[in-house]
Design a protein around this motif. Structure first.
Motif, PDB file in Angstrom:
ATOM      1  N   UNK A 101       0.840  -1.197   0.000  1.00 52.47           N
ATOM      2  CA  UNK A 101       0.000   0.000   0.000  1.00 52.47           C
ATOM      3  C   UNK A 101       0.876   1.249   0.000  1.00 52.47           C
ATOM      4  N   UNK A 102       0.681   2.118  -0.981  1.00 54.16           N
ATOM      5  CA  UNK A 102       1.342   3.428  -1.041  1.00 54.16           C
ATOM      6  C   UNK A 102       2.863   3.343  -0.926  1.00 54.16           C
ATOM      7  N   UNK A 103       3.443   2.319  -1.536  1.00 56.19           N
ATOM      8  CA  UNK A 103       4.900   2.183  -1.527  1.00 56.19           C
ATOM      9  C   UNK A 103       5.449   1.440  -0.329  1.00 56.19           C
TER      10      UNK A 103
ATOM     11  N   UNK B 238      -3.469  -8.859   6.002  1.00 56.53           N
ATOM     12  CA  UNK B 238      -3.548  -7.799   4.999  1.00 56.53           C
ATOM     13  C   UNK B 238      -3.046  -6.489   5.564  1.00 56.53           C
ATOM     14  N   UNK B 239      -2.953  -5.490   4.690  1.00 56.79           N
ATOM     15  CA  UNK B 239      -2.346  -4.214   5.065  1.00 56.79           C
ATOM     16  C   UNK B 239      -2.980  -3.113   4.227  1.00 56.79           C
ATOM     17  N   UNK B 240      -3.316  -1.988   4.863  1.00 57.42           N
ATOM     18  CA  UNK B 240      -3.936  -0.911   4.105  1.00 57.42           C
ATOM     19  C   UNK B 240      -3.858   0.427   4.821  1.00 57.42           C
ATOM     20  N   UNK B 241      -4.220   1.477   4.076  1.00 53.86           N
ATOM     21  CA  UNK B 241      -4.189   2.851   4.593  1.00 53.86           C
ATOM     22  C   UNK B 241      -5.610   3.353   4.765  1.00 53.86           C
ATOM     23  N   UNK B 242      -5.923   3.830   5.978  1.00 59.78           N
ATOM     24  CA  UNK B 242      -7.240   4.382   6.280  1.00 59.78           C
ATOM     25  C   UNK B 242      -7.118   5.900   6.232  1.00 59.78           C
TER      26      UNK B 242
ATOM     27  N   UNK C 158       2.691  -2.496  -6.799  1.00 55.98           N
ATOM     28  CA  UNK C 158       3.680  -1.735  -6.025  1.00 55.98           C
ATOM     29  C   UNK C 158       4.062  -0.473  -6.777  1.00 55.98           C
ATOM     30  N   UNK C 159       4.233   0.616  -6.035  1.00 53.31           N
ATOM     31  CA  UNK C 159       4.713   1.874  -6.603  1.00 53.31           C
ATOM     32  C   UNK C 159       5.681   2.516  -5.624  1.00 53.31           C
ATOM     33  N   UNK C 160       6.822   2.971  -6.103  1.00 54.63           N
ATOM     34  CA  UNK C 160       7.802   3.601  -5.225  1.00 54.63           C
ATOM     35  C   UNK C 160       7.234   4.877  -4.605  1.00 54.63           C
ATOM     36  N   UNK C 161       7.619   5.123  -3.350  1.00 48.96           N
ATOM     37  CA  UNK C 161       7.171   6.336  -2.676  1.00 48.96           C
ATOM     38  C   UNK C 161       8.172   6.717  -1.599  1.00 48.96           C
ATOM     39  N   UNK C 162       7.948   7.891  -1.004  1.00 50.40           N
ATOM     40  CA  UNK C 162       8.752   8.365   0.111  1.00 50.40           C
ATOM     41  C   UNK C 162       8.056   8.134   1.456  1.00 50.40           C
TER      42      UNK C 162
END
Length: 409
Positions: free
Chosen positions: A122-124, A167-171, A396-400
């Motif tokens: 999630x989000x990198x 699982x894993x996620x952003x709320x 997957x997407x790279x992020x900071x």
């Protein structure tokens, strides 16, 4: 001796104006790739502070992600002493331009990657689980920031505990990343949710009925949609079938019955996120001609109505392939085609379903010629990529974004 009245040498005055920091940040830096930004931290203490901030990481990801989401992480489904995770990177036309071991691309000493498997993305950030030591890691591969998390257990042997779903996620509503787990212990189902913001686990035991249901699930890949993690058994039965959900806001279970009776020849089920909705893929394999048919159903929620959930068949694909690997948000999909001569990875565009009656549609699909698709990768090494898709595929997407909270070095 210099004459005191002699004119002084004129000083050079720059005619160039420096761009304001907010213009550099908003219109230049947020539009750059992650790796150059990591190097630019060395420019000055001001740039280090700016690029390391959570505010900048969020803004950068919002601008960068929509057009750079064609990366996949795949892994084997069998135990191995070697690295079993690979990164596949596609260009804007879904041509495969990179296929490499994950640890070659993103080497790390933060944790031992052997005997681990990716259970969420999630989000990198990747959520990685080591079953041998009941330990999880939330890891940003490109920045190498890592959060080390122990799975909570009461007194007893590790063998007494089984994590069936992870699982894993952003709320976004509470700006928090969460790990969601369903654990079995002494015939009791336990809900586990870890908050990266608070650093604590919550535990909720459930009734025995859910325990029996959860026994049909084991390490299924999750789909994260609308603050909820969803799992489904890969192989369905002809009677009742259910999707299990874990709401990361309410931190409680959601049970969704599937529509009607599933015919016995629909042998494989997979969940994905497509166009912001939960998508159910039912794959039907015909051994007589190696042909397969995939139907995609989209779930719709209806608020507080009695029938809160309905399913609409939206897409279908008639293809020749060994496995239906991945459904992108755009409706494109990847299929593996394995033969004695080679292994191919084929990109398909699913077609909208016709308005035919259901009983007619299945026979029509079977009679249609298979879609040829586009070969995006081919190898004469028969098992080189096929086994990795069997162990799970994650976008997957790279992020900071940092798993440590405020970004740190």
């Amino acid at each position: 001796m210099m004459n005191a009245s002699s004119p002084k040498k004129s000083e050079h005055v720059s005619t160039y104006n420096t761009l304001p920091d907010h213009v550099i940040e908003e219109h230049i830096l947020t539009r750059l790739a992650v790796k150059p930004l990591l190097r630019f931290k060395c420019v000055s203490s001001g740039w280090l502070s700016m690029i390391s901030s959570t505010k900048f990481a969020k803004k950068h990801f919002e601008l960068w992600f929509p057009s750079h989401d064609q990366n996949l992480i795949v892994q084997e489904d069998r135990e191995t002493e070697e690295e079993d995770k690979y990164l596949l990177s596609f260009d804007e036309n879904y041509n495969l331009n990179e296929y490499t071991k994950l640890m070659n691309k993103y080497p790390t000493v933060r944790f031992n990657t052997l005997n681990t498997r990716v259970v969420g993305s999630c989000n990198g950030l990747l959520c990685v689980y080591n079953q041998d030591i009941m330990r999880m890691y939330v890891w940003n591969p490109v920045t190498n920031h890592c959060r080390d998390i122990f799975v909570p257990m009461a007194r007893g042997k590790w063998d007494d505990y089984q994590l069936r779903c992870i699982g894993f996620g952003y709320v976004s509503s509470i700006d928090d990343y969460k790990i969601g787990c369903l654990m079995v212990h002494n015939k009791t189902l336990i809900i586990l949710v870890f908050s990266l913001k608070t650093g604590f686990w919550i535990q909720k035991p459930k009734i025995d009925l859910y325990y029996e249901l959860l026994l049909t699930f084991e390490y299924e890949n999750p789909a994260f949609v609308g603050d909820t993690l969803y799992w489904i058994p890969q192989h369905l039965n002809e009677d009742e079938n259910y999707i299990i959900g874990l709401d990361l806001v309410e931190e409680d279970m959601v049970i969704i019955p599937l529509f009607g009776r599933i015919p016995g020849d629909w042998v494989i089920a997979k969940l994905f996120r497509m166009e912001g909705c939960l998508a159910l893929c039912l794959i039907q394999n015909y051994t007589d001609n190696e042909k397969s048919i995939c139907h995609v159903w989209k779930m719709k929620e209806h608020g507080d109505e009695e029938d809160r959930v309905s399913w609409q068949k939206v897409l279908s694909l008639n293809y020749i392939g060994t496995d239906f690997n991945y459904l992108f948000e755009t409706g494109k999909c990847l299929v593996s085609q394995l033969s004695y001569q080679s292994h191919r990875l084929i990109l398909h565009e699913l077609s909208k379903v016709s308005s035919s009656k259901p009983e007619q549609e299945q026979e029509q699909e079977r009679q249609k010629p298979p879609d040829e698709g586009t070969i995006v990768w081919e190898s004469v090494d028969r098992g080189s990529l096929f086994n990795y898709f069997l162990g799970g595929t994650f976008g997957y997407s790279e992020s900071l974004i940092s798993p440590l909270g405020e970004n740190e070095d």
